[in-house]
Design a protein around this motif. Structure first.
Motif, PDB file in Angstrom:
ATOM      1  N   ILE A  76       0.696  -1.531   0.027  1.00 50.71           N
ATOM      2  CA  ILE A  76      -0.205   0.273   0.083  1.00 50.71           C
ATOM      3  C   ILE A  76       0.632   1.493  -0.294  1.00 50.71           C
ATOM      4  N   PHE A 115       1.845   1.443  -3.295  1.00 51.49           N
ATOM      5  CA  PHE A 115       1.076   2.303  -3.914  1.00 51.49           C
ATOM      6  C   PHE A 115       0.646   3.838  -4.070  1.00 51.49           C
ATOM      7  N   LYS A 130       3.178   5.906  -5.107  1.00 54.04           N
ATOM      8  CA  LYS A 130       3.131   6.293  -7.453  1.00 54.04           C
ATOM      9  C   LYS A 130       1.476   6.254  -7.973  1.00 54.04           C
ATOM     10  N   PRO A 182      -2.986  -7.765 -11.526  1.00 53.71           N
ATOM     11  CA  PRO A 182      -3.231  -6.755 -12.311  1.00 53.71           C
ATOM     12  C   PRO A 182      -2.994  -6.603 -13.916  1.00 53.71           C
ATOM     13  N   LEU A 205      -6.452  -4.671  -9.859  1.00 49.74           N
ATOM     14  CA  LEU A 205      -5.886  -5.856  -8.820  1.00 49.74           C
ATOM     15  C   LEU A 205      -6.985  -6.216  -8.420  1.00 49.74           C
ATOM     16  N   GLU A 222      -8.683  -9.136  -5.954  1.00 49.44           N
ATOM     17  CA  GLU A 222      -8.487 -10.283  -4.896  1.00 49.44           C
ATOM     18  C   GLU A 222     -10.029 -10.585  -4.734  1.00 49.44           C
TER      19      GLU A 222
HETATM   20  C1  V0V Z   1       0.360  -2.100  -9.192  1.00 49.88           C
HETATM   21  N1  V0V Z   1      -0.331  -2.006 -10.886  1.00 49.88           N
HETATM   22  C2  V0V Z   1      -1.740  -2.057 -10.252  1.00 49.88           C
HETATM   23  C3  V0V Z   1      -1.860  -2.124  -8.937  1.00 49.88           C
HETATM   24  N2  V0V Z   1      -0.297  -2.420  -8.289  1.00 49.88           N
HETATM   25  N3  V0V Z   1      -2.228  -2.015 -11.467  1.00 49.88           N
HETATM   26  C4  V0V Z   1      -3.989  -1.532 -10.775  1.00 49.88           C
HETATM   27  N4  V0V Z   1      -3.570  -1.741  -9.769  1.00 49.88           N
HETATM   28  C5  V0V Z   1      -2.870  -1.999  -8.173  1.00 49.88           C
HETATM   29  N5  V0V Z   1      -3.414  -1.994  -7.705  1.00 49.88           N
HETATM   30  C6  V0V Z   1       0.703  -2.386 -11.896  1.00 49.88           C
HETATM   31  C7  V0V Z   1       1.798  -0.955 -12.031  1.00 49.88           C
HETATM   32  O1  V0V Z   1       0.870   0.327 -12.080  1.00 49.88           O
HETATM   33  C8  V0V Z   1       2.278  -1.477 -12.808  1.00 49.88           C
HETATM   34  O2  V0V Z   1       2.413  -1.483 -13.680  1.00 49.88           O
HETATM   35  C9  V0V Z   1       2.894  -3.161 -12.479  1.00 49.88           C
HETATM   36  O3  V0V Z   1       1.364  -2.989 -12.147  1.00 49.88           O
HETATM   37  C10 V0V Z   1       3.658  -3.346 -11.542  1.00 49.88           C
HETATM   38  O4  V0V Z   1       3.773  -2.753 -10.252  1.00 49.88           O
HETATM   39  P1  V0V Z   1       4.515  -1.820  -9.015  1.00 49.88           P
HETATM   40  O5  V0V Z   1       4.232  -0.737  -8.781  1.00 49.88           O
HETATM   41  O6  V0V Z   1       6.058  -2.965  -9.572  1.00 49.88           O
HETATM   42  O7  V0V Z   1       4.234  -3.101  -7.815  1.00 49.88           O
HETATM   43  P2  V0V Z   1       4.568  -4.851  -7.579  1.00 49.88           P
HETATM   44  O8  V0V Z   1       5.156  -5.541  -9.007  1.00 49.88           O
HETATM   45  O9  V0V Z   1       6.253  -4.575  -6.330  1.00 49.88           O
HETATM   46  O10 V0V Z   1       3.485  -5.074  -7.174  1.00 49.88           O
HETATM   47  C11 V0V Z   1       2.185  -4.749  -7.019  1.00 49.88           C
HETATM   48  C12 V0V Z   1       1.424  -6.004  -6.670  1.00 49.88           C
HETATM   49  C13 V0V Z   1       1.425  -6.148  -4.868  1.00 49.88           C
HETATM   50  C14 V0V Z   1      -0.110  -6.244  -7.723  1.00 49.88           C
HETATM   51  C15 V0V Z   1       2.127  -7.722  -7.437  1.00 49.88           C
HETATM   52  O11 V0V Z   1       0.515  -4.431  -5.033  1.00 49.88           O
HETATM   53  C16 V0V Z   1       0.997  -6.972  -4.029  1.00 49.88           C
HETATM   54  O12 V0V Z   1       1.661  -8.091  -3.847  1.00 49.88           O
HETATM   55  N6  V0V Z   1      -0.488  -6.980  -3.855  1.00 49.88           N
HETATM   56  C17 V0V Z   1      -1.551  -7.645  -3.440  1.00 49.88           C
HETATM   57  C18 V0V Z   1      -1.749  -7.569  -2.131  1.00 49.88           C
HETATM   58  C19 V0V Z   1      -2.229  -6.592  -1.790  1.00 49.88           C
HETATM   59  O13 V0V Z   1      -2.540  -5.747  -2.254  1.00 49.88           O
HETATM   60  N7  V0V Z   1      -2.419  -6.054  -0.379  1.00 49.88           N
HETATM   61  C20 V0V Z   1      -3.215  -5.347   0.059  1.00 49.88           C
HETATM   62  C21 V0V Z   1      -4.321  -5.109   0.623  1.00 49.88           C
HETATM   63  P3  V0V Z   1       3.719  -0.833 -15.036  1.00 49.88           P
HETATM   64  O14 V0V Z   1       3.869   0.676 -14.350  1.00 49.88           O
HETATM   65  O15 V0V Z   1       4.112  -1.782 -15.167  1.00 49.88           O
HETATM   66  O16 V0V Z   1       2.373  -0.403 -16.507  1.00 49.88           O
HETATM   67  S1  V0V Z   1      -4.423  -7.021   1.784  1.00 49.88           S
HETATM   68  C22 V0V Z   1      -6.525  -6.784   1.801  1.00 49.88           C
HETATM   69  O17 V0V Z   1      -7.159  -6.259   0.963  1.00 49.88           O
HETATM   70  C23 V0V Z   1      -6.346  -7.768   2.987  1.00 49.88           C
HETATM   71  C24 V0V Z   1      -5.982  -8.189   3.744  1.00 49.88           C
HETATM   72  C25 V0V Z   1      -8.342  -8.340   2.782  1.00 49.88           C
HETATM   73  O18 V0V Z   1      -8.843  -7.714   2.174  1.00 49.88           O
HETATM   74  O19 V0V Z   1      -8.153  -8.901   3.546  1.00 49.88           O
END
Ligand code: V0V
Length: 144
Positions: free
Chosen positions: A70, A73, A76, A124, A131, A133
């Motif tokens: 987060i 995110f 960015k 995503p 993204l 879930e």
């Molecule tokens: C990244 N990107 C996204 C995005 N996050 N696109 C849409 N929505 C999002 N939230 C895109 C980003 O623009 C980049 O595109 C590319 O993906 C790589 O992004 P990055 O900034 O380098 O980020 P990463 O690769 O380090 O991480 C992205 C991921 C990460 C999705 C892998 O955020 C993750 O592991 N998320 C899952 C866990 C999570 O979000 N937990 C928090 C909520 P370009 O620029 O290359 O085109 S916890 C939760 O929801 C709970 C506990 C619950 O509901 O119960």
């Protein structure tokens, strides 16, 4: 595959401020709050009423530290919609079907989400910019 939208997740820098805005200005109710160390977040689930199943819900998600997804995110994109969460009956089944259809799931196995739910995410880049879930509710909350 999906039962309904479980919640829409909003990345926020300050959870207390975001809860205050969503309750006092927008009229949401706080249903639940928890810290999820594994995900690096503090979250508040907001609803329109008392019944989990009938609620439209949003999840306010604040970073616990600078390594949090987060925090990355927010740095960015600034605050705003970070995820769409779809409720599923059987997370392992839906994950297997989506993998077969070429989607990358972020975790090999389900992890723990809000209120004891089981969660995983579709990358995503595969889900066309969102993204996604996937949420399987704990058994006891499915019954009412
Ligand atoms: C990244 N990107 C996204 C995005 N996050 N696109 C849409 N929505 C999002 N939230 C895109 C980003 O623009 C980049 O595109 C590319 O993906 C790589 O992004 P990055 O900034 O380098 O980020 P990463 O690769 O380090 O991480 C992205 C991921 C990460 C999705 C892998 O955020 C993750 O592991 N998320 C899952 C866990 C999570 O979000 N937990 C928090 C909520 P370009 O620029 O290359 O085109 S916890 C939760 O929801 C709970 C506990 C619950 O509901 O119960």
């Amino acid at each position: 595959l999906f039962i309904c939208i479980d919640h829409v997740g909003l990345a926020v820098p300050d959870l207390d401020e975001a809860v205050k805005f969503h309750t006092e200005v927008l009229g949401w109710r706080e249903l639940h709050r928890e810290v999820n160390e594994e995900q690096g977040v503090a979250e508040a689930m907001m609803g329109t009423g008392d019944q989990l199943a009938e609620n439209a819900r949003i999840q306010l998600i604040a970073p616990l530290n600078e390594d949090s997804t987060i925090a990355k995110f927010l740095a960015k994109n600034g605050q705003g919609i970070q995820q769409m969460a779809y409720r599923v009956a059987d997370l392992d089944h839906v994950s297997a079907v989506l993998r077969e259809r070429g989607m990358r799931l972020l975790y090999p196995e389900a992890r723990r989400g809000t209120s004891g739910s089981r969660i995983n995410f579709v990358h995503p880049k595969d889900a066309r910019g969102v993204l996604l879930e996937l949420v399987e509710l704990p058994k006891e909350t499915e019954e009412h």
